[in-house]
Scaffold this active site. Sequence first.
Site, mmCIF file in Angstrom:
data_model
loop_
_atom_site.group_PDB
_atom_site.id
_atom_site.type_symbol
_atom_site.label_atom_id
_atom_site.label_comp_id
_atom_site.label_asym_id
_atom_site.label_seq_id
_atom_site.Cartn_x
_atom_site.Cartn_y
_atom_site.Cartn_z
ATOM 1 N N ASN A 393 14.761 -40.427 -62.972
ATOM 2 C CA ASN A 393 14.253 -41.386 -63.930
ATOM 3 C C ASN A 393 14.129 -42.780 -63.313
ATOM 4 O O ASN A 393 13.025 -43.227 -62.996
ATOM 5 C CB ASN A 393 15.165 -41.415 -65.163
ATOM 6 C CG ASN A 393 14.559 -42.149 -66.330
ATOM 7 O OD1 ASN A 393 13.667 -42.977 -66.150
ATOM 8 N ND2 ASN A 393 15.030 -41.872 -67.520
ATOM 9 N N ASP A 394 15.254 -43.431 -63.095
ATOM 10 C CA ASP A 394 15.218 -44.816 -62.628
ATOM 11 C C ASP A 394 14.517 -44.974 -61.271
ATOM 12 O O ASP A 394 13.871 -45.982 -61.029
ATOM 13 C CB ASP A 394 16.648 -45.370 -62.537
ATOM 14 C CG ASP A 394 17.333 -45.348 -63.896
ATOM 15 O OD1 ASP A 394 16.635 -45.574 -64.904
ATOM 16 O OD2 ASP A 394 18.543 -45.099 -63.946
ATOM 17 N N VAL A 395 14.635 -43.960 -60.407
ATOM 18 C CA VAL A 395 14.069 -44.098 -59.059
ATOM 19 C C VAL A 395 12.546 -44.006 -59.042
ATOM 20 O O VAL A 395 11.926 -44.226 -58.007
ATOM 21 C CB VAL A 395 14.658 -43.056 -58.075
ATOM 22 C CG1 VAL A 395 16.151 -43.267 -57.909
ATOM 23 C CG2 VAL A 395 14.362 -41.645 -58.512
ATOM 24 N N VAL A 396 11.927 -43.669 -60.179
ATOM 25 C CA VAL A 396 10.457 -43.664 -60.249
ATOM 26 C C VAL A 396 9.960 -44.641 -61.298
ATOM 27 O O VAL A 396 8.805 -44.596 -61.694
ATOM 28 C CB VAL A 396 9.894 -42.253 -60.558
ATOM 29 C CG1 VAL A 396 10.096 -41.319 -59.381
ATOM 30 C CG2 VAL A 396 10.516 -41.660 -61.816
ATOM 31 N N ALA A 434 20.578 -45.913 -65.824
ATOM 32 C CA ALA A 434 20.594 -47.361 -66.011
ATOM 33 C C ALA A 434 20.359 -47.740 -67.470
ATOM 34 O O ALA A 434 20.516 -48.882 -67.858
ATOM 35 C CB ALA A 434 19.542 -48.019 -65.129
#
Lengths: 467, 107
Positions: A393-396, A434
Amino acid sequence: MANSDILKICYLLGSLSFIVGLKMLSRPDSAKRGNLFAALGMTVSIAGTILFHENVNHATGEVSRIGNLLFIFGAIAIGTLTGYLSAMRVKMTAMPQMVSLFNGMGGACAALISLVEMNTHHPQEFGLRLIIFLGLMIGTVSFAGSMIAFGKLEEKIKDYGSKVQQVINNLLVFAILGLIIYISQGDSTTDSLIWVVFGASAVYGILFVMPIGGADMPVVISLLNSFTGIAAALGGFMYDNQVMLTGGILVGSAGTILTILMCKAMNRSLWNVVSGAFSASGGSGKSTEGLSISEINVTDAAILCAYSQRVTIVPGYGLAVAQAQHTCHEFEKVLESKGVEVTYAVHPVAGRMPGHMNVLLAEADVPYPKLKEMDEVNPHLPNTDVVIVIGANDVVNPAAETDPGSPIYGMPIIKANTAKNVIVMKRSMGKGYAGIENELFYDKKTRMLFGDAKASLEKLIAELKSV
Amino acid sequence: MILLSEFQGFLTSLDIWDISFILLLAVFLGIEVISNVPAILHTPLMSGANAIHGVVIIGSIIVMGHTEPDNYFALTLGFLAVVLGTLNVVGGFVVTHRMLQMFKKKK
């Protein structure tokens, strides 16, 4: 040769093995031998201590060897058995917790040494007392902090923090340090205050980790890891023991650098992580109200992939939780048999620890050359037909590049939004670690495939085989 | 109380300069060794470093080994310290080995 000289040689070999072992651990081809080498050096150092360590009484010249051997061997046997079994049984997804737990054990060991030393020998010198108290403080903080980090990664402990607590934390550190300096100057009459140092350090360790968000746990574990290294080095000071000194300092400095590298990978400062700013500002970021998502069914997803030339898989912790790494590898093989070029884009902090995802994919026998690092994969994404985001999720999240108000702003990301099509496999519309919204899910190019990652992948494989 | 007098000689006997040299060199070695590590090895490296600070077990063996057999407080805590230290060492190295074992399987 005197026993003390043989012991010095053992320690020299031990120190050498730690240095060379760490160096070998930092290169993929030699890492495994490096670990074994360091373990061998550790064995030599421990055996040497038991066999050859001597205390010389300066007053009488009397030499005493290591006694209580039955207890020592008993303790080592218990520790070895428990340590070996738990390390062998832990699932690869739970690896970060395990490292945290073992780190806590080391911290507790250092703290206990200080407690026993002070209560048995009541040393008088300022320097020695200072070292013992500092060892107790750092060891205890590391132990208590690691236990909280363990609980958080097991998702048994929730984040808790406030501005007031931040102030209390800082006051507490200064109070403990002040107390330590005060009682280090005194004679043995203030020795019982050691329990206050012990208790206050335990409380501090808990308060220190409590407000830090779950996503930052790897950084915290790495930091606590270097704390334990410093505690071990203080033990080396205390006993004038070279191998404890080199081993401890080596881990202390290497751990600090590793911590900073991890912070850099997330574009955060260490202070920012430690003050728990991430979880506190979690709610901000662009609103996604009024935007709609579009879903895709398994059949369409399979067709889309089968007629692509190039597919890139972005794995995240969701993949690990669903234990889907093996199924994912099978999916990749089926696609390859259809002539599709498949690569994995692994974000440096994917999973729960930097490099954790690489370990998990390696467990599933994914060939090493297929794993691409973020910087390597990003330029190719515009020419990629489909990016499949599995449980990441957060890494994209494009907000890291576009929204200065977002708490993850500035974190380098895998630019999935630049690909021609994006399929996001997710259990639900829940937020990432996050706790922020992800615009990518609302992008026109993005289709959502809801469900458990493993079940979805299995269905995709079945569909692909019939296409 | 055998060791009491030994500790009184602590600061005079201990060569603070020798230790400072070890300290300085080890700090820079640690930094040097870690730099240029590929991200995929961060986790095994952290785990390996975790095992190495288990060297603290040597302190617990020394404290345990020179404890009077009738000092039950010190014996109990010392025993616990050796158990925990061993857990750190053995668990740390075995976990690291398992992680690296997985990398090794494929060419």
